[in-house]
Scaffold this active site. Structure first.
Site, PDB file in Angstrom:
ATOM      1  N   GLY A 187      15.324   7.050   2.824  1.00  0.00           N
ATOM      2  CA  GLY A 187      14.118   6.360   2.634  1.00  0.00           C
ATOM      3  C   GLY A 187      13.095   7.252   3.310  1.00  0.00           C
ATOM      4  O   GLY A 187      13.190   8.438   3.846  1.00  0.00           O
ATOM      5  N   ASP A 188      11.636   6.827   3.270  1.00  0.00           N
ATOM      6  CA  ASP A 188      10.562   7.542   3.533  1.00  0.00           C
ATOM      7  C   ASP A 188      10.523   9.096   3.131  1.00  0.00           C
ATOM      8  O   ASP A 188      10.037   9.885   3.666  1.00  0.00           O
ATOM      9  CB  ASP A 188      10.950   7.648   5.174  1.00  0.00           C
TER      10      ASP A 188
ATOM     11  N   LYS B  17       7.781   8.422  -1.510  1.00  0.00           N
ATOM     12  CA  LYS B  17       7.669   7.598  -2.592  1.00  0.00           C
ATOM     13  C   LYS B  17       6.317   7.358  -2.913  1.00  0.00           C
ATOM     14  O   LYS B  17       5.877   7.248  -4.103  1.00  0.00           O
ATOM     15  CB  LYS B  17       8.672   6.441  -2.779  1.00  0.00           C
ATOM     16  N   GLY B  18       5.714   6.739  -1.778  1.00  0.00           N
ATOM     17  CA  GLY B  18       4.244   6.148  -2.084  1.00  0.00           C
ATOM     18  C   GLY B  18       3.210   7.256  -2.586  1.00  0.00           C
ATOM     19  O   GLY B  18       2.480   6.840  -3.446  1.00  0.00           O
TER      20      GLY B  18
ATOM     21  N   GLY C  19       7.491   1.083   4.063  1.00  0.00           N
ATOM     22  CA  GLY C  19       6.276   1.330   4.657  1.00  0.00           C
ATOM     23  C   GLY C  19       5.920   2.778   3.609  1.00  0.00           C
ATOM     24  O   GLY C  19       6.613   3.685   3.866  1.00  0.00           O
ATOM     25  N   HIS C  20       5.240   2.606   2.749  1.00  0.00           N
ATOM     26  CA  HIS C  20       4.710   3.469   1.626  1.00  0.00           C
ATOM     27  C   HIS C  20       3.244   4.092   2.070  1.00  0.00           C
ATOM     28  O   HIS C  20       2.033   3.261   1.823  1.00  0.00           O
ATOM     29  CB  HIS C  20       4.894   3.283   0.351  1.00  0.00           C
ATOM     30  N   THR C  21       3.096   5.298   2.382  1.00  0.00           N
ATOM     31  CA  THR C  21       2.075   6.034   2.837  1.00  0.00           C
ATOM     32  C   THR C  21       1.252   6.628   1.634  1.00  0.00           C
ATOM     33  O   THR C  21       1.985   7.528   1.024  1.00  0.00           O
ATOM     34  CB  THR C  21       2.006   7.164   4.104  1.00  0.00           C
TER      35      THR C  21
ATOM     36  N   THR D  74      14.746  -2.677  10.749  1.00  0.00           N
ATOM     37  CA  THR D  74      13.406  -2.834  10.945  1.00  0.00           C
ATOM     38  C   THR D  74      12.839  -3.964  11.527  1.00  0.00           C
ATOM     39  O   THR D  74      11.649  -4.290  11.941  1.00  0.00           O
ATOM     40  CB  THR D  74      12.511  -2.449   9.623  1.00  0.00           C
TER      41      THR D  74
ATOM     42  N   GLN E  77      12.978   2.067  -0.063  1.00  0.00           N
ATOM     43  CA  GLN E  77      14.050   2.625   0.786  1.00  0.00           C
ATOM     44  C   GLN E  77      14.763   3.864  -0.109  1.00  0.00           C
ATOM     45  O   GLN E  77      14.272   4.357  -0.738  1.00  0.00           O
ATOM     46  CB  GLN E  77      15.328   1.657   0.805  1.00  0.00           C
TER      47      GLN E  77
ATOM     48  N   LYS F  32       7.349  17.282   1.198  1.00  0.00           N
ATOM     49  CA  LYS F  32       6.876  17.960   2.510  1.00  0.00           C
ATOM     50  C   LYS F  32       7.620  19.262   2.637  1.00  0.00           C
ATOM     51  O   LYS F  32       7.969  19.538   3.956  1.00  0.00           O
ATOM     52  CB  LYS F  32       7.695  16.727   3.389  1.00  0.00           C
TER      53      LYS F  32
ATOM     54  N   ASP G 228       5.879  21.854   2.931  1.00  0.00           N
ATOM     55  CA  ASP G 228       5.174  22.547   4.216  1.00  0.00           C
ATOM     56  C   ASP G 228       5.569  22.395   5.406  1.00  0.00           C
ATOM     57  O   ASP G 228       5.407  23.426   6.368  1.00  0.00           O
ATOM     58  CB  ASP G 228       3.785  21.927   4.006  1.00  0.00           C
TER      59      ASP G 228
ATOM     60  N   GLY H  66       1.605  18.547   0.983  1.00  0.00           N
ATOM     61  CA  GLY H  66       0.985  17.740   1.891  1.00  0.00           C
ATOM     62  C   GLY H  66       0.820  16.419   1.707  1.00  0.00           C
ATOM     63  O   GLY H  66       1.063  16.101   0.573  1.00  0.00           O
TER      64      GLY H  66
END
Ligand code: GDP
Ligand code: IMO
Ligand code: MG
Length: 427
Positions: free
Chosen positions: A12-13, A16-17, A40-42, A129, A223, A330, A332, A417
């Site tokens: 997860g994390d 994907k968002g 939680g998708h940012t 969670t 997830q 990610k 970077d 980024g």
């Protein structure tokens, strides 16, 4: 027609968002098919920064229909909060958001029951969670769930709630906690439902029509493969099916229509909650990954456990999901590391035995194994502004190619980024 699925390749994390937001620019439909507000998708786009748990990340494109499919479990308070946040950003979703009446509802007793189990398990707790996911999916499969459709009829809802509260309150009372009051829960849930009622409509017909009209459909997984209820590190996993196979059941779209299956993988590994994580780093490098990657949970704020990229895991999930490609995110975050390792397989701790595969054992088995690593040179310069693969430092290109080889799947995108535009399309 094109149906593209976006699924997490790790725990997860994976961002994907961000990838879904990028694809949503061309999407007629973006649909969620699993999980609930444990996700939680940012996204960081022209409208600002959003951390969404339920609303599909097609919300910022005025021509995209956003569907919360029947495989998703819905917390109505979260949903109305997100609807309002998005409205305040100048986007009205009232015509564009569809929530299936088949969705099961997270009831106030679900997080309470979850807390009782987590407490009883003590040090063996899952580290959830706290959003009630285990109990709400357990009620679904044991025919004890309450669906959005049930809230349409006060009589039906009242009868179902009465039975559930009788059973749940017995457990709650026996655990020394305060019982839930029927009238309070009944009125609160009906009030929340009334706010969202206009959005509750079955999307099946719309999806089928869109398939016939060759529309662009993006399926947004929540997830990741290693949290899947069947194939993940059970019981340190989540309650729903997180892999590509789940999208078909969770939205009502036959497998033969799904053409692209993008596995989103971080250029390293993170995990929140308990359970084995073979490439975890409890040293200065782990700290660097956490700080540079801002690795703190979107839903709970917990620090994420960080480690090297584990090619054994991503290779497994690429087979499991049938990934046609990988989006590597990610990159970077690795910019300042002089040496970077990649886990290529597992060996029993302290023994020079044969390399083993993730799928050969259970979660407990994995605890006794450690990864075999290869080491590569870092690039020691910023990649944040790079937008073309050929402009990446040679060491970064070599790192990406090595992952491609190990995972046996082409990398089609590299993210450098959080912003939508901080993405390299690999030709
Ligand atoms: P998801 O649950 O898979 O959608 O991922 P999350 O949103 O929970 O976590 C990903 C985090 O990384 C978010 O804070 C993103 O804004 C951020 N992010 C996404 N892509 C990149 C990237 O390429 N580089 C960096 N530094 N951050 C990124
Ligand atoms: P997104 O969609 C990372 C983890 C929890 C815990 C386990 C079970 O943002 O990638 P649950 O609340 O689902 O019963 O918790 O699963 N978990 C996630 N970890 N990203 C997520 O979602 C997660 N959703 C659940 O931390 O270990
Ligand atoms: Mg997340």
């Amino acid at each position: 027609m094109s149906v593209t699925m976006v699924v997490g390749a790790q725990w997860g994390d994976e961002a994907k968002g961000k990838i879904v937001d990028l694809l949503s620019q061309e999407a007629d439909i973006v649909a969620r098919f699993n999980g609930g507000d444990n996700a939680g998708h940012t996204v960081v786009n022209d409208f600002g920064t959003f951390k969404l748990r339920l609303t599909p990340n097609g919300f910022s494109n005025p021509r995209t229909i956003c569907i919360i499919g029947p495989g998703v479990v819905v917390n109505l308070a979260t949903l109305s909060g997100e609807f309002e946040t998005i409205r305040q950003a100048g986007i009205d979703l009232s015509q564009r958001l569809w929530v299936s009446p088949r969705c099961h509802v997270v009831m106030p007793y679900h997080p309470v029951v979850e807390a009782i189990y987590e407490r009883a398990k003590g040090s063996a707790s899952t580290g959830t969670t706290g959003r009630g996911m285990g109990p709400v999916y357990a009620d679904k499969v044991s025919y004890n769930g309450i669906r959005l459709a049930d809230l349409q009829d006060q009589g039906i809802f009242g009868e179902k709630l009465e039975i559930q509260l009788r059973v749940k309150n017995a457990l709650i009372k026996a655990s020394g906690m305060e019982e839930l009051d029927f009238n309070h829960v009944f009125n609160q849930m009906l009030e929340r439902y009334a706010q969202m009622k206009a959005l509750v409509r079955e999307s099946f017909g719309l999806v089928q029509k869109s398939l016939r009209e060759n529309a662009n459909i993006v399926l947004e997984g929540a997830q990741g493969a290693l949290l899947d209820n069947t194939w993940g590190t059970y019981p340190y996993c989540t309650a729903s099916t997180t892999i590509s196979g789940g999208a078909s059941a969770g939205l009502g779209i036959a497998p033969r229509f799904i053409e692209r299956v993008i596995g989103v993988a971080k250029a390293y590994t993170t995990r929140v909650g308990s359970g084995p994580m073979p490439s975890e780093l409890n040293d200065a490098n782990g700290q660097i990954l956490r700080n540079e990657g801002a690795e703190f949970g979107t839903v709970t704020g917990r620090p994420r456990r960080c480690g090297w990229f584990d090619a054994e895991l991503v290779s497994f999930s690429a087979r499991l999901n049938g990934n046609t490609e990988i989006a590597l995110t990610k990159l970077d975050v690795l910019d300042k590391l002089p040496k970077i390792k990649i886990g290529v397989g597992y060996r029993p701790k302290g023994i020079r035995g044969d390399l083993a595969h993730y799928w050969e054992g259970e979660a407990e088995w994995l605890e006794d194994y450690e990864p075999e690593y290869i080491e590569m040179d870092g690039w020691m310069q910023s990649t944040r502004e790079v937008r073309q693969f050929s402009q990446l430092p040679a060491q970064a290109q070599a790192y990406i190619h090595r992952i491609e080889e190990l995972v046996e799947t082409p990398i089609s995108m590299v993210s450098v980024g959080p912003e939508r535009h901080a993405t390299i399309q690999v030709k």
